[in-house]
Design an enzyme around this catalytic site. Sequence first.
Site, mmCIF file in Angstrom:
data_model
loop_
_atom_site.group_PDB
_atom_site.id
_atom_site.type_symbol
_atom_site.label_atom_id
_atom_site.label_comp_id
_atom_site.label_asym_id
_atom_site.label_seq_id
_atom_site.Cartn_x
_atom_site.Cartn_y
_atom_site.Cartn_z
ATOM 1 N N ASP A 1 0.850 -1.187 0.000
ATOM 2 C CA ASP A 1 0.000 0.000 0.000
ATOM 3 C C ASP A 1 0.888 1.239 0.000
ATOM 4 O O ASP A 1 1.531 1.548 1.004
ATOM 5 C CB ASP A 1 -0.921 0.017 1.230
ATOM 6 C CG ASP A 1 -1.907 -1.127 1.214
ATOM 7 O OD1 ASP A 1 -2.415 -1.448 0.131
ATOM 8 O OD2 ASP A 1 -2.155 -1.709 2.287
ATOM 9 N N LEU A 2 0.933 1.939 -1.102
ATOM 10 C CA LEU A 2 1.836 3.074 -1.254
ATOM 11 C C LEU A 2 1.667 4.083 -0.127
ATOM 12 O O LEU A 2 0.573 4.640 0.058
ATOM 13 C CB LEU A 2 1.591 3.754 -2.603
ATOM 14 C CG LEU A 2 2.461 4.975 -2.918
ATOM 15 C CD1 LEU A 2 3.923 4.573 -3.001
ATOM 16 C CD2 LEU A 2 2.000 5.626 -4.219
ATOM 17 N N ASP A 3 2.751 4.317 0.628
ATOM 18 C CA ASP A 3 2.772 5.294 1.733
ATOM 19 C C ASP A 3 1.732 5.001 2.809
ATOM 20 O O ASP A 3 1.320 5.904 3.541
ATOM 21 C CB ASP A 3 2.576 6.727 1.199
ATOM 22 C CG ASP A 3 3.765 7.206 0.382
ATOM 23 O OD1 ASP A 3 4.890 6.739 0.652
ATOM 24 O OD2 ASP A 3 3.587 8.031 -0.522
ATOM 25 N N GLU A 4 1.276 3.759 2.906
ATOM 26 C CA GLU A 4 0.240 3.433 3.881
ATOM 27 C C GLU A 4 0.598 2.215 4.725
ATOM 28 O O GLU A 4 -0.281 1.574 5.295
ATOM 29 C CB GLU A 4 -1.098 3.199 3.158
ATOM 30 C CG GLU A 4 -1.651 4.445 2.488
ATOM 31 C CD GLU A 4 -2.998 4.204 1.827
ATOM 32 O OE1 GLU A 4 -3.664 3.205 2.171
ATOM 33 O OE2 GLU A 4 -3.392 5.024 0.968
#
Length: 288
Positions: free
Chosen positions: A229-232
Amino acid sequence: MNSKSKPWIFTASCPSIVGTVDVVTRYMANAKNYIDEIHSFDDRESQRFFIRVEFQPGDSDFTEATFAADFAERAAEFSMEWQLARPEHRQRVAILVSKYDHCLNDLLYRYRTGQLNIEIPVIISNHPDLKPLAEWHGIPYHHLPISNETKPEQEAEIVKLLAEYDIELVVLARYMQVLSPKMCEHLDGWAINIHHSLLPGFKGARPYHQAWEKGVKMVGATAHYVNNDLDEGPIIAQGIQTVGHAQYPEDLISKGQDVERVTLFNAVRYHIEKRVFINGHRTVVFSN
């Protein structure tokens, strides 16, 4: 008990059942291990228990093997997953960076002055700009240029270097590349990323300028584990600073970079000191 010796660190997690604290502390007392610091948390949502103990062995013949032999049976009764970290162990950390140097500079300073008990055997970048900084510290610097066409080969070379240098933790110190799903999967749980906390409101280029135009009153940073999850990924540490109407985009950038470097340092320190437990999509962090 007063001692200047670095402590052993015991960490464990298990299902939430009665006696979890007792099984650890009773063993430590019976083994005459002096507890310097202890933290525990029982998560009622995940029904899972977490504990971290710093201790000084009371027996001069103490070894990991004897600890494991003595504690394993007790741990099995609680389905307890546990680890023991040696005082002298220094995790081997690879730093990935692009052109911004504030986080890299901060980590290298804290490494050089002993604030971070780590080894940094390699720095990897998609740009050549920071090679002199790495060379000044005597650290090998690998410049691996990247394009959309060469991304798979470049990431494969990074994976190769991580194995070659026997890396235990990867730190993305403002590495301005979107990792592929395959790379994220490879790094899941053992790579830390840092980014400004203006997301998701101010995406893309010049986020601080976008934020200034909207009159934001605080800037911040988030350090988290890498996952798909990109940047998550699971968050380890965050920081903020307030800003006012008299400050301009360049002031927001400066403050933001200050928060980024301190937040990343805290996240790396928590990780290497075994203060972080991944708990599903969240983390348990026994900060001090």
